[in-house]
Enzyme design. Structure first.
Site, PDB file in Angstrom:
ATOM      1  CD  GLU A  51      31.924   8.736  50.034  1.00 45.36           C
ATOM      2  OE1 GLU A  51      30.653   9.360  49.871  1.00 45.36           O
ATOM      3  OE2 GLU A  51      32.758   8.123  50.279  1.00 45.36           O
ATOM      4  CG  PHE A 113      33.506  -4.192  46.335  1.00 48.34           C
ATOM      5  CD1 PHE A 113      31.959  -4.098  46.058  1.00 48.34           C
ATOM      6  CD2 PHE A 113      34.518  -3.589  47.868  1.00 48.34           C
ATOM      7  CE1 PHE A 113      31.501  -3.407  47.430  1.00 48.34           C
ATOM      8  CE2 PHE A 113      33.726  -2.812  48.454  1.00 48.34           C
ATOM      9  CZ  PHE A 113      32.337  -3.205  48.209  1.00 48.34           C
ATOM     10  CD  GLN A 114      33.548  -0.002  47.471  1.00 53.16           C
ATOM     11  OE1 GLN A 114      34.653   0.326  48.293  1.00 53.16           O
ATOM     12  NE2 GLN A 114      32.141   1.002  48.526  1.00 53.16           N
ATOM     13  CE  LYS A 163      44.143  -1.631  48.219  1.00 53.95           C
ATOM     14  NZ  LYS A 163      42.692  -2.538  49.062  1.00 53.95           N
ATOM     15  CG  MET A 479      13.553  30.450  44.675  1.00 54.20           C
ATOM     16  SD  MET A 479      12.354  31.548  45.474  1.00 54.20           S
ATOM     17  CE  MET A 479      14.321  32.291  45.505  1.00 54.20           C
TER      18      MET A 479
END
Lengths: 583, 168
Positions: A51, A113-114, A163, A479
């Site tokens: 993602e 969940f999630q 959802k 760097m």
């Protein structure tokens, strides 16, 4: 089309109505309902491998096209993986909209969940965000989200969709007129302030136009150039404004600040008037604030009032859109001049020319020595005639790209400026190439950055998005290593990556790309030519570079811009300012 | 120095979290914050007392929040400020009379009487609340709750024709 539809269908329909032609995302449980109608939509979905990659792709797309980029992720880990790209876009004012799935409304707060508190987590990383609780609100919310992302000071907006809201039935309606009583960004600048600004400019002897990324976001490059020519003002382009003024223009001094050119940094430092256009006096530009441009009065043009006088008190603040205000400045200046030329500032121009002569940006490529990154960048510029969109990660390679690529057009320089997100380049290049398929999109990346997000090259090859990546392989987090060399007595803690593992050529091939290696300076041009000749696949070139090279000029973090270090022989006293309290 | 600001915000879910998050993220310090409805059901008012010198930035950052409609800084004397407090004081029998006498002067209401304590409610100007607390302190304050300040600005006192004074 029937007006009765699911929330998910309404979402896709609303995105289509906004003119969205491509979204970057990864599906998952909670966002599943939205992916079903996507199959029937003309909107192209690019399946990222992570993602974070999807988010940077949306950002690269927005950078390159000027349109709103869209990223899609599921709830929980999908959404939290978007936080880095969102914060990145927030810092650099890039217009993007994130669509995230959320657990069903009745499960919110139950540690489902999630589940993650996406609205709360994303709040400080977005310009605004939404949790939609009623499918009937979707037309308005999507319309507002795009409006907020793309107007005023652009930025990221997140829309969290549970959802059950996506699955619910609603009746599609055209979004009602946007009603945001607290959001009314100024466009035109106050006429009296514009007049005051012109008076200051006409009086000034050593003026500098200090321009920021907002000039590019506002599409004001033409106006900037016209105003600079009319008022005879030298122009400094910050890291984010590279390309806002052609580097080949005699008035353009290039980039200032921590790794800016001596001339740009010093011109600002010695100026008696800074005309800041959509720039925010970032610490990388100012160095120590109290000694920054000490003799300069400040005109500050910005669409975000909170930027004005945040760091440096403005003598003439002008709130509004950079394009509109530059237009006003041009009008008033033309009237004032009445056909005459702007006052000549011969001494100032001569002084600047002297600095440019005495302290040019330069590098040396020993034909028998290791490859210098500046050489790769310069040769790439020569071979493409500068006609490419350049994307960078964060670190030494980024600074060299900003210094040595001659930018001629806006929206051709894509990098992570404010947040300094390592790993930005590969996915951002994929997004840029997806948005500008006819342009050469060349990422100049570091090996450290590359290893953070390189899996998006799988996305690129599978989706047929032939971006090109130059991996500046110096086998280290360059760097950081440079700072350890300069400020930590060469104690190289955790900065060694090795130049041999992984094998970037094999890795590229494994991901469906063409892999090329250049180990000696003589390999550089053939490798670039080969890469430029390939247009049907992504290309990765492993440039095995000098592991000890350092970026100069340099102003020590938190140090004064009066002290520009030009080379390693010019290094600060180890007993001098130490970086404990500065980043 | 404390500054009082009135923030008119859209009455939307989470707006308090947005304001609080902005203060935390920008390192601004909230001394007190009170939030409640206004005459317009679509709007809420927050009265925020802040300390610190960055008033200009605080106000600008508040305006940057999409749901912020209006921010007003009330300079001293310009606003009408009120606060409510409940305070429980040790009050053994021998001290009760003098404590009640002091409370009466401040027009504090006795809201609870215990075996050895008295609990007062006092609403009014924040300075008066402070004075009352100082007066009670020697007896021993065992518990205290304050609402945080609320404030509105004073209206104009003239309409251009004749003086029109209002009590405040």
């Amino acid at each position: 089309m029937s007006n009765t539809m699911t929330g998910a269908q309404a979402l896709i329909h609303a995105l289509e109505s906004q003119g969205v032609d491509i979204v970057f995302g990864v599906p998952g449980g909670a966002i599943l309902p939205a992916y079903d109608p996507l199959l029937d939509s003309p909107i192209r979905h690019v399946l990222a491998r992570h993602e974070q990659g999807a988010g940077h792709m949306a950002s690269g797309y927005a950078h390159a096209t000027g349109r709103v980029g869209v990223m899609v992720a599921t709830s929980g880990p999908g959404a939290t993986n978007l936080i880095t790209p969102l914060q990145d876009c927030y810092m650099d004012s890039i217009p993007v909209v994130a669509i995230t799935g959320q657990v069903a409304t009745h499960s919110i707060g139950n540690d489902a969940f999630q589940e993650a508190h996406t609205w709360g987590i994303s709040m400080p990383a977005t310009k605004h965000n939404y949790l939609v609780t009623d499918a009937a609100d979707i037309p308005e919310v999507i319309n507002e989200a795009f409006h907020l992302a793309s107007t005023g000071r652009p930025g990221p907006v997140l829309v969290d969709l549970p959802k059950d809201v996506l699955a619910a039935t609603m009746t599609w309606h055209e979004p009602k007129a946007i009603k945001l009583p607290g959001y009314r960004p100024s466009v035109k600048g106050h006429p009296l302030q514009v007049k005051a600004a012109i008076d200051l400019i006409l009086e000034s002897e050593r003026p500098v136009l200090y321009t920021g990324g907002g000039v590019i976001r506002a599409g004001a490059a033409d106006e900037l150039r016209a105003f600079a020519e009319l008022a005879d003002l030298p122009v400094v382009t910050t890291l984010m404004a590279r390309g806002a003024m052609p580097d080949s223009h005699p008035l353009c001094l290039g980039m200032s600040g921590m790794h800016g050119s001596y001339t740009a940094t010093t011109a600002i430092q010695r100026s008696d008037l800074l005309v800041a256009i959509a720039a925010r006096f970032d610490d990388r530009v100012t160095g120590e604030v109290k000694s920054f441009a000490p003799k300069a009065k400040v005109i500050h043009v910005d669409v975000d009032p909170a930027e004005i006088s945040k760091v440096r008190k403005a003598d003439v603040p002008i709130v509004g859109d950079a394009k509109a205000i530059l237009g006003q400045l041009i009008d008033v200046m033309e009237k004032k001049l009445g056909g005459h030329r702007s006052p000549e500032r011969t001494e100032w121009h001569e002084q600047i020319a002297e600095w440019q002569r005495d302290y040019p940006l330069a590098f040396e490529q020993d034909p028998n020595g290791p490859i210098q990154q500046q050489y790769v960048i310069s040769e790439l510029h020569r071979l493409t005639g500068g006609n490419a969109i350049v994307v960078a990660g964060v670190g030494q390679h980024q600074m060299w790209a900003a210094q040595f690529w001659g930018f001629e057009r806006p929206n051709t320089w894509i990098n992570s400026g404010g947040l300094g997100t390592m790993g930005y380049a590969v996915p951002a290049a994929v997004g840029a190439k997806a948005g500008m398929p006819d342009d050469i999109v060349f990422a100049i990346d570091g090996d450290g950055c590359f290893q953070m997000t390189m899996q998006e090259l799988i996305t690129a090859s599978v989706e047929g998005i032939p971006a090109k990546i130059a991996v500046m392989n110096n086998g280290s987090l360059g760097m950081v290593k440079q700072w350890q060399k300069l400020f930590y007595h060469e104690r190289f803690s955790a900065t060694d990556l090795t130049r041999h593992t992984p094998d970037y050529v094999k890795l590229a091939e494994a991901m469906g790309c063409v892999g090329i290696r250049a180990e000696r300076p003589a390999d550089v041009v053939p490798a670039l030519e080969k890469a430029l000749a390939i247009n049907d696949k992504p290309v990765v070139i492993d440039f095995v570079c000098d592991p000890d090279a350092m970026v100069f000029p340099m102003v020590v973090a938190g140090g004064t811009n009066d002290n520009v270090i030009m080379s390693a022989s010019d290094l600060p006293d180890p007993a001098g300012p130490q970086p404990e309290d500065v980043i | 120095m404390n500054h009082v600001i009135n923030v008119q915000v859209e009455n939307k879910p989470g707006v308090l979290a947005r304001v609080a998050s902005m203060f935390a993220g920008r390192g601004f310090n909230i001394h007190s914050l009170a939030v409640g409805p206004t005459a317009d059901p679509e709007m809420s008012r927050m009265t925020i007392v802040v300390d610190g010198p960055e008033m200009e930035q605080i106000i600008k950052q508040l305006y940057k929040l999409v749901h912020t409609v209006k921010v007003t800084e009330l300079s001293p004397g310009q606003g009408i400020e009120r606060e409510i407090m409940m305070v429980r004081v040790n009050a053994e029998a021998s001290k009760r009379a003098e404590i009640l006498e002091a409370a009466a002067i401040f027009k504090a209401k006795t809201v609870d009487v215990g075996l050895s304590t008295l609990t007062f409610e006092l609403a009014g100007d924040p300075a008066a609340l402070g004075d009352f607390l100082e007066l009670m302190r020697p007896y021993g304050i065992t518990d205290m709750a304050k609402s945080g300040r609320i404030a509105i600005s004073r209206d104009v006192k003239t309409n251009g024709k004749k003086g029109r004074l209002r009590s405040a």
